[in-house]
Scaffold this motif. Structure first.
Motif, mmCIF file in Angstrom:
data_model
loop_
_atom_site.group_PDB
_atom_site.id
_atom_site.type_symbol
_atom_site.label_atom_id
_atom_site.label_comp_id
_atom_site.label_asym_id
_atom_site.label_seq_id
_atom_site.Cartn_x
_atom_site.Cartn_y
_atom_site.Cartn_z
ATOM 1 N N PHE A 42 0.825 -1.202 0.000
ATOM 2 C CA PHE A 42 0.000 0.000 0.000
ATOM 3 C C PHE A 42 0.865 1.261 0.000
ATOM 4 C CE2 PHE A 42 -2.872 -3.173 1.887
ATOM 5 C CZ PHE A 42 -4.026 -2.962 1.135
ATOM 6 N N VAL A 43 1.901 1.275 0.842
ATOM 7 C CA VAL A 43 2.783 2.439 0.897
ATOM 8 C C VAL A 43 3.576 2.562 -0.399
ATOM 9 C CG1 VAL A 43 4.733 3.504 2.095
ATOM 10 C CG2 VAL A 43 2.920 2.390 3.420
ATOM 11 N N MET A 44 4.075 1.459 -0.915
ATOM 12 C CA MET A 44 4.798 1.510 -2.179
ATOM 13 C C MET A 44 3.931 2.098 -3.287
ATOM 14 S SD MET A 44 6.878 -2.133 -2.239
ATOM 15 C CE MET A 44 7.481 -1.850 -3.909
ATOM 16 N N GLU A 45 2.706 1.676 -3.355
ATOM 17 C CA GLU A 45 1.783 2.182 -4.380
ATOM 18 C C GLU A 45 1.611 3.690 -4.258
ATOM 19 O OE1 GLU A 45 -2.116 0.161 -6.149
ATOM 20 O OE2 GLU A 45 -2.464 1.031 -4.161
ATOM 21 N N GLY B 32 9.191 6.536 -8.396
ATOM 22 C CA GLY B 32 8.942 5.534 -9.429
ATOM 23 C C GLY B 32 10.197 4.846 -9.925
ATOM 24 N N GLU B 33 11.257 5.610 -10.166
ATOM 25 C CA GLU B 33 12.483 5.025 -10.696
ATOM 26 C C GLU B 33 13.100 4.048 -9.697
ATOM 27 O OE1 GLU B 33 16.881 6.532 -12.271
ATOM 28 O OE2 GLU B 33 15.181 7.910 -12.299
ATOM 29 N N ARG B 34 13.085 4.414 -8.432
ATOM 30 C CA ARG B 34 13.662 3.536 -7.404
ATOM 31 C C ARG B 34 12.786 2.302 -7.200
ATOM 32 N NH1 ARG B 34 17.838 4.324 -4.043
ATOM 33 N NH2 ARG B 34 19.206 5.527 -5.361
ATOM 34 N N LEU C 257 13.937 -7.786 -7.394
ATOM 35 C CA LEU C 257 13.067 -8.806 -6.805
ATOM 36 C C LEU C 257 12.736 -9.907 -7.803
ATOM 37 C CD1 LEU C 257 11.388 -9.353 -4.129
ATOM 38 C CD2 LEU C 257 9.440 -8.452 -5.409
ATOM 39 N N THR C 258 12.454 -9.522 -9.044
ATOM 40 C CA THR C 258 11.975 -10.483 -10.034
ATOM 41 C C THR C 258 13.052 -10.960 -10.997
ATOM 42 O OG1 THR C 258 11.362 -8.758 -11.634
ATOM 43 C CG2 THR C 258 9.716 -9.356 -9.966
ATOM 44 N N GLY C 259 14.155 -10.217 -11.098
ATOM 45 C CA GLY C 259 15.178 -10.543 -12.080
ATOM 46 C C GLY C 259 14.814 -10.154 -13.487
ATOM 47 N N LYS C 260 13.761 -9.369 -13.657
ATOM 48 C CA LYS C 260 13.283 -8.971 -14.978
ATOM 49 C C LYS C 260 13.613 -7.508 -15.249
ATOM 50 C CE LYS C 260 9.371 -12.197 -14.779
ATOM 51 N NZ LYS C 260 7.886 -12.314 -14.774
ATOM 52 N N ARG C 261 14.332 -7.272 -16.315
ATOM 53 C CA ARG C 261 14.664 -5.904 -16.693
ATOM 54 C C ARG C 261 13.417 -5.199 -17.225
ATOM 55 N NH1 ARG C 261 19.784 -4.490 -16.803
ATOM 56 N NH2 ARG C 261 19.353 -2.810 -18.298
ATOM 57 N N GLY C 262 13.402 -3.878 -17.057
ATOM 58 C CA GLY C 262 12.282 -3.094 -17.554
ATOM 59 C C GLY C 262 11.040 -3.168 -16.698
ATOM 60 N N THR C 263 11.176 -3.634 -15.464
ATOM 61 C CA THR C 263 10.039 -3.705 -14.554
ATOM 62 C C THR C 263 9.599 -2.295 -14.167
ATOM 63 O OG1 THR C 263 10.818 -5.805 -13.655
ATOM 64 C CG2 THR C 263 9.220 -4.597 -12.340
ATOM 65 N N SER C 264 8.327 -1.994 -14.315
ATOM 66 C CA SER C 264 7.820 -0.670 -13.959
ATOM 67 C C SER C 264 7.572 -0.579 -12.462
ATOM 68 C CB SER C 264 6.513 -0.386 -14.705
ATOM 69 O OG SER C 264 5.471 -1.216 -14.203
ATOM 70 N N ALA C 265 7.344 0.643 -11.985
ATOM 71 C CA ALA C 265 7.042 0.834 -10.571
ATOM 72 C C ALA C 265 5.771 0.087 -10.183
ATOM 73 C CB ALA C 265 6.915 2.317 -10.261
ATOM 74 N N GLN C 266 4.749 0.162 -11.023
ATOM 75 C CA GLN C 266 3.501 -0.542 -10.720
ATOM 76 C C GLN C 266 3.705 -2.047 -10.747
ATOM 77 O OE1 GLN C 266 0.378 1.087 -9.861
ATOM 78 N NE2 GLN C 266 0.241 -1.010 -9.078
ATOM 79 N N ASP C 267 4.543 -2.521 -11.688
ATOM 80 C CA ASP C 267 4.860 -3.946 -11.715
ATOM 81 C C ASP C 267 5.561 -4.368 -10.416
ATOM 82 O OD1 ASP C 267 3.810 -4.316 -14.237
ATOM 83 O OD2 ASP C 267 5.734 -4.057 -15.262
#
Length: 414
Positions: free
Chosen positions: A317-320, A327-329, A337-347
């Motif tokens: 909730f706080v992150m959202e 957003g960038e951080r 966390l996921t190991g996936k490049r290009g992960t958005s803040a919402q992702d």
């Protein structure tokens, strides 16, 4: 300009708890106060091994086993009395975050020669060195074994409970002994809550207004390890484990590789989580925390929700709410966390919510059984949180009210 100060020596690895007595002898310790919780940690194999090692080294010890979750200042006072009455000259905190925080409070009280209550929530600074302090965590969450902070519960004359953090350079333990074998029996629910506690520390320190390049390094590595290992660590554990890190499932597991492949995989996951919690502790000591903890402390003090579980529920909730300002951080957190490049803040937020769902974290405070009657008191406490200024978003009071309402009954999509 950046500063980095993390003076605690860390010994990490399977079986390293056996180093406790030799290291204490090097410090000149002759009689040690061992601080633990009230439950089965005090009768665990690990605790017995610790005491046997002290005996073999000729170090006398006294056991203070009165610590409950979120120790009250009165408990710290009792521990300090035991220390003085037995002429101890060193302290071991053995267990989860609460026993180690209590050990820190006892050490500070001894050093200052006055009750810990004089310092909690008063702004009065610690000024005097403490006795040799060794921290041996049996859970992988708080990271208090390497931090300059400790949290205590204050009970006022009306019975009102509040949790207050304190910090000091003198709180850094002289030595942290992080042995993953001591974590093996944590049940899945405790593993989940403590793991999410460590993740919260890493994320809040990473997005903090006071982050540094050095703290970033520790935080992102903690997030990476948690992302790859928390689910696996939660799949297996002893149902008899306790919040103090009781033994059971880990008994008999050898570092030599003689255990089954399942045990070895679990140990590798537990090792990742143990190191992640320690890394996150270093990070938070440099950069501070944020409003997840600002809400989690009163939720725990008033409603009795375990600290790690409270953090786990509140974190997405706080992150959202921080997406417009960090957003960038948050994207960097998602990638780690996921190991996936290009992960958005919402992702990234969705990934945190999905992780929580997968390991059994309730979706909001109501689902966790926190009564609505605590709403106003929780909010009032959160508004006065001493680290509120570390948040990358300067939340208004009204925004925090709305955020708490969402935490009570909302849902972050996974």
């Amino acid at each position: 300009m950046h500063e980095f100060y993390s003076p605690t020596k860390i010994i990490f690895g399977e079986g390293c708890a056996s180093e406790t007595a030799p290291r204490l002898r090097e410090m000149g310790a002759t009689k040690v106060l061992i601080v633990t919780g009230k439950s089965s940690t005090a009768s665990s194999e690990g605790f017995r091994d610790l005491c046997k090692g002290l005996d073999a080294a000729g170090i006398q010890w006294v056991h203070f086993a009165e610590v409950s979750a979120d120790p009250e200042t009165s408990t710290v006072d009792k521990g300090a009395e035991v220390y003085r009455a037995n002429d101890c000259n060193a302290i071991i905190g053995f267990g989860g975050g609460s026993p180690i925080d209590c050990a820190k409070g006892i050490a500070a009280s001894i050093g200052e020669g006055r009750p810990i209550r004089d310092f909690v929530g008063t702004g009065l600074a610690f000024t005097k060195p403490v006795p040799p302090l060794v921290a041996i965590p049996t859970t992988a969450g708080t990271g208090t074994e390497v931090t300059n902070a400790a949290v205590f519960t204050i009970v006022d004359e009306h019975g009102h409970r509040s949790k207050k953090g304190t910090s000091s350079q003198f709180y850094f333990p002289r030595l942290a002994i992080v042995d993953p074998l001591l974590h093996m029996s944590m049940p899945p629910s405790l593993t989940a809550a403590t793991g999410m506690d460590a993740l919260t520390h890493a994320i809040e320190a990473f997005v903090s207004r006071f982050h540094t390049p050095v703290s970033d390094m520790y935080c992102l590595e903690a997030v990476r390890r948690i992302g790859r290992s928390l689910r696996a660590a939660c799949r297996v554990g002893s149902n008899s484990g306790t919040g103090d890190g009781a033994f059971g499932a880990g008994r008999g597991l050898k570092a030599s590789g003689s255990s089954s492949s399942g045990d070895r995989a679990l140990l590798e996951a537990r090792s990742d989580m143990a190191l992640a919690a320690t890394l996150a502790g270093v990070g938070l000591s440099q950069a501070g925390l944020g409003m997840v903890h600002g809400f989690a402390h009163p939720v725990g003090a008033m409603a009795g929700l375990a600290h790690g579980l409270a953090n786990a529920i509140l974190l997405p909730f706080v992150m959202e709410a921080l997406i417009p300002d960090a957003g960038e951080r948050l994207s960097a957190i998602g990638e780690a966390l996921t190991g996936k490049r290009g992960t958005s803040a919402q992702d990234a937020v969705r990934a945190i919510a999905r992780l929580g769902r997968d390991i059994g974290i309730p979706e909001n405070l109501e689902a966790a059984g926190v009564p609505q009657r605590y709403f106003e008191d929780i909010l009032a406490d959160a508004l006065s949180y001493r680290r509120r200024k570390a948040s990358p978003r300067a939340f208004t009071d009204d925004e925090l009210r709305g955020l708490l309402a969402r935490m009570y009954s909302g849902k972050v999509e996974a």
